[in-house]
Design a protein around this motif. Structure first.
Motif, PDB file in Angstrom:
ATOM      1  N   SER A  75      55.963   4.511   8.447  1.00  0.00           N
ATOM      2  CA  SER A  75      55.054   3.865   7.307  1.00  0.00           C
ATOM      3  C   SER A  75      54.260   4.491   6.918  1.00  0.00           C
ATOM      4  O   SER A  75      53.829   5.722   7.212  1.00  0.00           O
ATOM      5  CB  SER A  75      54.046   2.686   8.674  1.00  0.00           C
ATOM      6  N   GLU A  76      53.268   4.244   5.758  1.00  0.00           N
ATOM      7  CA  GLU A  76      52.021   4.918   5.305  1.00  0.00           C
ATOM      8  C   GLU A  76      51.098   5.832   5.944  1.00  0.00           C
ATOM      9  O   GLU A  76      51.745   7.477   5.612  1.00  0.00           O
ATOM     10  CB  GLU A  76      51.677   4.742   3.904  1.00  0.00           C
ATOM     11  N   ASP A  77      50.497   5.368   6.873  1.00  0.00           N
ATOM     12  CA  ASP A  77      49.823   6.589   7.668  1.00  0.00           C
ATOM     13  C   ASP A  77      50.614   6.814   8.653  1.00  0.00           C
ATOM     14  O   ASP A  77      50.191   8.249   9.036  1.00  0.00           O
ATOM     15  CB  ASP A  77      48.848   4.825   9.234  1.00  0.00           C
ATOM     16  N   ASP A  78      51.549   6.548   8.947  1.00  0.00           N
ATOM     17  CA  ASP A  78      52.634   7.728  10.449  1.00  0.00           C
ATOM     18  C   ASP A  78      52.976   8.575   9.524  1.00  0.00           C
ATOM     19  O   ASP A  78      52.790  10.088   9.888  1.00  0.00           O
ATOM     20  CB  ASP A  78      53.435   6.779  11.040  1.00  0.00           C
ATOM     21  N   ALA A  79      53.184   8.662   8.158  1.00  0.00           N
ATOM     22  CA  ALA A  79      53.941   9.797   7.915  1.00  0.00           C
ATOM     23  C   ALA A  79      52.529  10.665   6.927  1.00  0.00           C
ATOM     24  O   ALA A  79      52.892  11.966   7.147  1.00  0.00           O
ATOM     25  CB  ALA A  79      54.500   9.191   6.158  1.00  0.00           C
ATOM     26  N   LEU A  80      51.662   9.720   6.730  1.00  0.00           N
ATOM     27  CA  LEU A  80      50.747  11.037   6.272  1.00  0.00           C
ATOM     28  C   LEU A  80      50.037  11.804   8.053  1.00  0.00           C
ATOM     29  O   LEU A  80      49.016  12.692   7.563  1.00  0.00           O
ATOM     30  CB  LEU A  80      49.662  10.377   6.018  1.00  0.00           C
ATOM     31  N   ASP A  81      49.930  10.972   8.811  1.00  0.00           N
ATOM     32  CA  ASP A  81      49.880  11.564  10.218  1.00  0.00           C
ATOM     33  C   ASP A  81      50.723  12.952  10.742  1.00  0.00           C
ATOM     34  O   ASP A  81      50.454  13.966  11.057  1.00  0.00           O
ATOM     35  CB  ASP A  81      50.149  10.370  11.242  1.00  0.00           C
ATOM     36  N   ILE A  82      51.933  12.606  10.228  1.00  0.00           N
ATOM     37  CA  ILE A  82      52.808  13.505  10.879  1.00  0.00           C
ATOM     38  C   ILE A  82      52.771  14.844   9.348  1.00  0.00           C
ATOM     39  O   ILE A  82      52.907  16.144   9.942  1.00  0.00           O
ATOM     40  CB  ILE A  82      54.795  12.643  10.900  1.00  0.00           C
ATOM     41  N   PHE A  83      53.075  14.477   8.251  1.00  0.00           N
ATOM     42  CA  PHE A  83      52.650  15.738   7.215  1.00  0.00           C
ATOM     43  C   PHE A  83      51.015  16.108   7.912  1.00  0.00           C
ATOM     44  O   PHE A  83      51.117  17.627   7.459  1.00  0.00           O
ATOM     45  CB  PHE A  83      52.691  14.854   5.840  1.00  0.00           C
ATOM     46  N   ASN A  84      50.136  15.630   7.963  1.00  0.00           N
ATOM     47  CA  ASN A  84      48.459  16.363   8.002  1.00  0.00           C
ATOM     48  C   ASN A  84      48.631  17.327   9.361  1.00  0.00           C
ATOM     49  O   ASN A  84      47.872  18.476   9.677  1.00  0.00           O
ATOM     50  CB  ASN A  84      48.177  15.397   7.544  1.00  0.00           C
ATOM     51  N   ARG A  85      49.353  16.841  10.041  1.00  0.00           N
ATOM     52  CA  ARG A  85      48.764  16.554  11.803  1.00  0.00           C
ATOM     53  C   ARG A  85      49.192  18.736  11.957  1.00  0.00           C
ATOM     54  O   ARG A  85      47.588  19.040  12.261  1.00  0.00           O
ATOM     55  CB  ARG A  85      50.292  16.572  12.559  1.00  0.00           C
ATOM     56  N   ASN A  86      50.053  19.100  11.423  1.00  0.00           N
ATOM     57  CA  ASN A  86      49.831  20.200  11.228  1.00  0.00           C
ATOM     58  C   ASN A  86      49.727  21.486  10.244  1.00  0.00           C
ATOM     59  O   ASN A  86      48.392  22.250  10.977  1.00  0.00           O
ATOM     60  CB  ASN A  86      51.603  21.571  11.749  1.00  0.00           C
ATOM     61  N   ARG A  87      48.897  20.758   9.473  1.00  0.00           N
ATOM     62  CA  ARG A  87      48.009  21.178   8.095  1.00  0.00           C
ATOM     63  C   ARG A  87      47.156  21.334   8.614  1.00  0.00           C
ATOM     64  O   ARG A  87      46.294  22.505   8.278  1.00  0.00           O
ATOM     65  CB  ARG A  87      48.960  20.453   7.148  1.00  0.00           C
ATOM     66  N   ASP A  88      46.606  20.029   9.683  1.00  0.00           N
ATOM     67  CA  ASP A  88      44.706  20.282   9.525  1.00  0.00           C
ATOM     68  C   ASP A  88      44.409  21.961  10.919  1.00  0.00           C
ATOM     69  O   ASP A  88      43.633  22.377  10.450  1.00  0.00           O
ATOM     70  CB  ASP A  88      44.637  19.248  10.053  1.00  0.00           C
ATOM     71  N   THR A  89      45.309  21.479  11.454  1.00  0.00           N
ATOM     72  CA  THR A  89      45.152  22.664  12.131  1.00  0.00           C
ATOM     73  C   THR A  89      44.841  24.606  11.685  1.00  0.00           C
ATOM     74  O   THR A  89      44.377  24.771  12.192  1.00  0.00           O
ATOM     75  CB  THR A  89      46.415  22.468  13.668  1.00  0.00           C
ATOM     76  N   ALA A  90      46.244  24.412  10.725  1.00  0.00           N
ATOM     77  CA  ALA A  90      46.457  25.388  10.150  1.00  0.00           C
ATOM     78  C   ALA A  90      45.169  26.103   9.524  1.00  0.00           C
ATOM     79  O   ALA A  90      44.520  27.019   9.165  1.00  0.00           O
ATOM     80  CB  ALA A  90      47.954  26.159   9.770  1.00  0.00           C
ATOM     81  N   ILE A  91      44.914  25.257   8.262  1.00  0.00           N
ATOM     82  CA  ILE A  91      43.683  25.341   8.006  1.00  0.00           C
ATOM     83  C   ILE A  91      42.214  24.826   8.145  1.00  0.00           C
ATOM     84  O   ILE A  91      41.874  26.509   7.648  1.00  0.00           O
ATOM     85  CB  ILE A  91      43.787  23.679   6.653  1.00  0.00           C
ATOM     86  N   GLY A  92      42.701  24.053   9.465  1.00  0.00           N
ATOM     87  CA  GLY A  92      40.933  24.843   9.780  1.00  0.00           C
ATOM     88  C   GLY A  92      41.145  25.974  10.720  1.00  0.00           C
ATOM     89  O   GLY A  92      39.232  26.456   9.957  1.00  0.00           O
ATOM     90  N   SER A  93      42.107  26.613  11.309  1.00  0.00           N
ATOM     91  CA  SER A  93      41.466  27.718  11.476  1.00  0.00           C
ATOM     92  C   SER A  93      41.344  28.854  10.518  1.00  0.00           C
ATOM     93  O   SER A  93      40.698  29.203  10.899  1.00  0.00           O
ATOM     94  CB  SER A  93      43.096  28.304  12.194  1.00  0.00           C
TER      95      SER A  93
END
Length: 308
Positions: free
Chosen positions: A205-223
């Motif tokens: 689904s669109e939401d699942d795709a965004l969640d999978i794509f953003n999950r690791n990037r959010d952690t790395a960018i935030g850090s």
């Protein structure tokens, strides 16, 4: 795992499309040496501005590992406008039930050999299944694709051999290409699924795709954003687990407030906590309550105002 990005949802997937175009640059420009235009590390051509459908494969880490572009043949497309010589002077295909499939690529650097989920073969099959099922459900009967001998062998191995060709193979740039016809039939899709051992729904689904794509990037960018704000000894103690990171950073803010020797110091600590709260959210109420008790009374009101 497949997500199709088209004119209807591309506004949600700009970052994912950027990663797809970067993969295309690495494959077609860097590895294959094709005469393509690359800007800012991304391969984009004029046909990408005609609202094609991009069939994009994500791995479990949210990385783009494969893609294919689908474009209607009723308007401009590569076979009619750029490589028409492949048709031996025949008129280009023009049909609402025939789409052009181009820019197929997989990340051969990240993917392995064999037939596991992280293999070139598996991702190739998943992209093909996604493309043909999406096209079939849109009423498309056939896809026409410009392929080279290597791709032809790959498709044959994957139970996905073209059923016919338009014109003869010809030298194109540094390689040899031919225009192939591929039906979007249930039989073809079933054959690819059987070859790859894929019996599940490949679409996200669109939401699942965004969640999978953003999950690791959010952690790395935030850090990365907060790393220069945290003392060296605190950095060493922080693990990159989101909840632990939030708690450690907020604890650091509270310690700065507790030890503030002037209003200027207190204001600076409050500003840092506000910025971190906007970026990461706040810790659990129990954690905040415990931290608040360690602050001087005159600081608690200002901290509470910041959190609210």
């Amino acid at each position: 795992m497949i997500i199709v990005v088209d004119a209807l949802n591309k506004h949600r997937f700009s970052a994912l499309l950027d990663e797809m175009h970067k993969l295309r640059a690495r494959v077609f420009h860097d590895r294959l040496g094709r005469d393509v235009t690359v800007r800012d590390g991304k391969e984009i051509d004029s046909f990408d501005h005609l609202d094609p459908a991009h069939v994009i494969c994500l791995d479990a880490e949210g990385d783009v590992v494969g893609s294919m572009r689908l474009l209607q043949t009723t308007g401009p497309h590569m076979l009619s406008d750029m490589v028409h010589a492949l048709l031996d002077d025949d008129a280009p295909l023009r049909s609402g039930q025939v789409w052009e499939a181009t820019r197929f690529c997989v990340d051969t650097q990240k993917l392995s050999d064999g037939k596991t989920r992280n293999s070139i073969s598996y991702v190739t099959s998943e992209v093909m299944i996604g493309a043909f099922e999406y096209a079939r459900d849109a009423g498309v009967l056939d896809a026409v694709a410009v392929i080279d001998p290597v791709m032809s062998r790959v498709m044959t191995r994957c139970a996905n051999a073209p059923y016919d060709y338009l014109g003869a193979a010809k030298p194109m740039g540094k390689g040899t290409d031919i225009a192939a016809l591929i039906d979007c039939s249930d039989e073809r899709i079933a054959g690819i699924r059987a070859f790859a051992g894929i019996d599940h729904d490949v679409f996200l689904s669109e939401d699942d795709a965004l969640d999978i794509f953003n999950r690791n990037r959010d952690t790395a960018i935030g850090s990365a954003k907060v790393s220069h704000l945290v003392p060296h000894q605190t950095k060493a103690a922080i693990t990159l687990v989101p909840d632990a990171l939030k708690t450690a950073l907020q604890l650091y803010c509270f310690e700065q407030m507790r030890d503030a020797e002037s209003q200027t110091d207190l204001d600076a600590a409050l500003a840092l906590m506000e910025a971190l709260s906007e970026e990461f959210g706040t810790a659990k109420a129990s954690e905040l309550g415990r931290m608040m008790q360690s602050l001087p009374r005159h600081s608690r009101t200002q901290v509470q105002a910041t959190l609210n």
